[in-house]
Design a protein around this motif. Structure first.
Motif, PDB file in Angstrom:
ATOM      1  N   GLY A  92     -19.822 -13.010  -3.541  1.00 38.94           N
ATOM      2  CA  GLY A  92     -19.761 -14.372  -4.042  1.00 38.94           C
ATOM      3  C   GLY A  92     -18.329 -14.823  -4.253  1.00 38.94           C
ATOM      4  N   ASP A 125     -17.370 -20.561  -0.927  1.00 39.94           N
ATOM      5  CA  ASP A 125     -18.567 -19.775  -0.633  1.00 39.94           C
ATOM      6  C   ASP A 125     -18.539 -19.150   0.749  1.00 39.94           C
ATOM      7  N   ASN A 156     -24.087 -18.663   0.527  1.00 40.45           N
ATOM      8  CA  ASN A 156     -23.936 -17.452  -0.262  1.00 40.45           C
ATOM      9  C   ASN A 156     -24.052 -16.170   0.567  1.00 40.45           C
TER      10      ASN A 156
END
Lengths: 115, 114
Positions: free
Chosen positions: A52, A71, A30
């Motif tokens: 994101g 991601d 992330n």
């Protein structure tokens, strides 16, 4: 440890052709992701950032777009390149919501020449 | 609003002499400040960062910088220049609100003469 990859390293494209530059990050989850452009003899201009998957913010209206399909993958695209798109494109990542400081870690860059 | 000004576009020093690269900033918040180095056709590498701890920050390759709030400055120094220090240096300010409002200076090109 974390690493960031960009490809291709160099690219020569004619005006009006499409563009796709890819950036991937390893060893973290992330991350915040960024695309910058550096024109010859100038500083860095932030083009896009992402917090994101599917979340893209544009800093400068232009001929380019960005996507984040996974991601740790960040893609910079254009449908039709302009001469003014030439430059050195840098991808960077940062750890989201650090308590202090938000240093960014940069990839090796892609040199794009539009002819 | 934030801004950062690198006062010299080019600096030339002789090998073995001190290096001083100047940076002034403006920020509405208590900022984080960074110096990055970029060698030709390479990405940027973090040299050092200030995040409201010690005002004198030591970085890699013998570089250090001092945060002076009264002067709104964050100058980069090195006691003795090496040929390998020749590169472009960027001063950067971030406002600690998520890393998005990060402003890069225009850069200072450092030349090192033998």
């Amino acid at each position: 440890s974390q690493t960031i990859h960009q490809w291709p390293a160099t690219l020569v494209q004619p005006v009006g052709s499409p563009l796709s530059l890819e950036c991937t990050v390893e060893g973290t989850s992330n991350p915040n992701l960024y695309w910058y452009r550096q024109a010859a003899g100038r500083g860095l201009q932030l083009l896009f950032y992402s917090v994101g998957i599917g979340q893209i913010s544009s800093e400068v209206p232009q001929n380019l777009s960005a996507s984040r399909p996974q991601d740790r993958q960040f893609i910079l695209s254009s449908k039709k390149l302009l001469l003014s798109d030439s430059g050195f494109y840098l991808c960077a990542w940062s750890i989201p919501w650090q308590s202090t400081g938000y240093e960014q870690y940069f990839g090796p860059g892609t040199r794009l020449t539009v002819t | 609003a934030q801004s950062v000004t690198q006062l010299d576009s080019h600096v030339s020093v002789s090998e073995g002499t001190p290096v001083l690269l100047r940076c002034n900033y403006s920020s509405s918040y208590s900022p984080s400040l960074f110096w990055y180095v970029q060698h030709p056709n390479k990405g940027l590498q973090l040299l050092l960062k200030y995040t409201s701890a010690a005002t004198l920050v030591k970085g890699i390759n013998g570089f250090e910088a001092e945060f002076k709030k009264s002067e709104t400055s964050f100058h980069l120094t090195k006691p003795s220049a090496h040929m390998s220090d020749a590169a472009e240096y960027f001063c950067v300010v971030s406002d600690n609100t998520g890393g998005f409002k990060t402003i890069f200076g225009a850069g200072t090109r450092l030349f090192v003469k033998a």
